[in-house]
Design a protein around this motif. Structure first.
Motif, PDB file in Angstrom:
ATOM      1  N   LYS A  38     -41.283   1.449  -6.020  1.00 25.24           N
ATOM      2  CA  LYS A  38     -40.863   2.812  -5.697  1.00 25.24           C
ATOM      3  C   LYS A  38     -39.336   2.838  -5.718  1.00 25.24           C
ATOM      4  O   LYS A  38     -38.690   1.786  -5.661  1.00 25.24           O
ATOM      5  N   GLU A  39     -38.769   4.036  -5.741  1.00 26.29           N
ATOM      6  CA  GLU A  39     -37.311   4.158  -5.784  1.00 26.29           C
ATOM      7  C   GLU A  39     -36.660   3.441  -4.598  1.00 26.29           C
ATOM      8  O   GLU A  39     -35.654   2.757  -4.754  1.00 26.29           O
ATOM      9  N   SER A  40     -37.238   3.573  -3.420  1.00 21.86           N
ATOM     10  CA  SER A  40     -36.672   2.919  -2.236  1.00 21.86           C
ATOM     11  C   SER A  40     -36.695   1.394  -2.371  1.00 21.86           C
ATOM     12  O   SER A  40     -35.793   0.704  -1.904  1.00 21.86           O
ATOM     13  N   GLU A  41     -37.706   0.863  -3.032  1.00 23.90           N
ATOM     14  CA  GLU A  41     -37.785  -0.584  -3.245  1.00 23.90           C
ATOM     15  C   GLU A  41     -36.763  -1.044  -4.293  1.00 23.90           C
ATOM     16  O   GLU A  41     -36.244  -2.155  -4.194  1.00 23.90           O
ATOM     17  N   THR A  74     -36.604 -10.736  -3.554  1.00 20.80           N
ATOM     18  CA  THR A  74     -37.112  -9.512  -4.165  1.00 20.80           C
ATOM     19  C   THR A  74     -37.590  -8.570  -3.061  1.00 20.80           C
ATOM     20  O   THR A  74     -37.654  -8.973  -1.897  1.00 20.80           O
ATOM     21  N   PRO A  75     -37.938  -7.346  -3.416  1.00 23.75           N
ATOM     22  CA  PRO A  75     -38.453  -6.431  -2.380  1.00 23.75           C
ATOM     23  C   PRO A  75     -39.730  -6.939  -1.712  1.00 23.75           C
ATOM     24  O   PRO A  75     -40.060  -6.521  -0.614  1.00 23.75           O
ATOM     25  N   SER A  76     -40.432  -7.849  -2.366  1.00 23.85           N
ATOM     26  CA  SER A  76     -41.600  -8.472  -1.742  1.00 23.85           C
ATOM     27  C   SER A  76     -41.124  -9.685  -0.953  1.00 23.85           C
ATOM     28  O   SER A  76     -40.511 -10.588  -1.528  1.00 23.85           O
ATOM     29  N   ASN A  77     -41.408  -9.713   0.325  1.00 19.96           N
ATOM     30  CA  ASN A  77     -40.947 -10.836   1.140  1.00 19.96           C
ATOM     31  C   ASN A  77     -41.673 -12.139   0.802  1.00 19.96           C
ATOM     32  O   ASN A  77     -41.342 -13.182   1.335  1.00 19.96           O
ATOM     33  N   LYS A  78     -42.626 -12.083  -0.105  1.00 16.19           N
ATOM     34  CA  LYS A  78     -43.353 -13.282  -0.515  1.00 16.19           C
ATOM     35  C   LYS A  78     -42.884 -13.826  -1.860  1.00 16.19           C
ATOM     36  O   LYS A  78     -43.405 -14.826  -2.341  1.00 16.19           O
ATOM     37  N   VAL A  79     -41.896 -13.159  -2.474  1.00 18.07           N
ATOM     38  CA  VAL A  79     -41.449 -13.574  -3.805  1.00 18.07           C
ATOM     39  C   VAL A  79     -39.932 -13.678  -3.839  1.00 18.07           C
ATOM     40  O   VAL A  79     -39.220 -12.753  -3.460  1.00 18.07           O
TER      41      VAL A  79
END
Length: 114
Positions: A38-41, A74-79
């Motif tokens: 998403k834009e926020s991400e 990255t925006p994913s805290n798992k990656v």
């Protein structure tokens, strides 16, 4: 490539939206990795890139700017990804260009509605 609407591209990757999708997700592809954001991400990713630019290089590295010693969250805290200074600059350009184009398109779309 007919089913996509390209947003931005450079030497490392591309960002696009699916033409027939109602989701507000942007696809960002670089190296062998794809993100659906998403834009926020995308904004959050840009902040993480800025943080990664502050990391110091290894003192004994002989590979210079091509050394993949920078850890990019990255925006994913798992990656997270190991990237070089050169790649980080290209990813930065890809994310900034994508965000700029999304914002410009949103502005023009809202302007045309009035």
């Amino acid at each position: 490539m007919e089913g996509i609407k390209k947003i931005y591209s450079n030497g490392i990757g591309i960002s696009f939206e699916w033409k027939n999708s109602s989701s507000n997700l942007t696809q960002i592809i670089f190296r062998d990795t794809g993100f659906h954001l998403k834009e926020s991400e995308i904004e959050e990713f840009l902040e993480k890139i800025s943080d990664s630019k502050k990391q110091k290089k290894c003192a004994t590295c002989t590979k210079g700017d091509d050394c993949k010693s920078i850890l990019l969250q990255t925006p994913s805290n798992k990656v997270s990804m190991a990237v070089s200074k050169v790649e980080l600059g290209q990813i930065d350009d890809l994310i900034k260009g994508t965000l700029f184009q999304i914002r410009l398109n949103n502005y023009l779309n809202s302007l045309c509605k009035n």
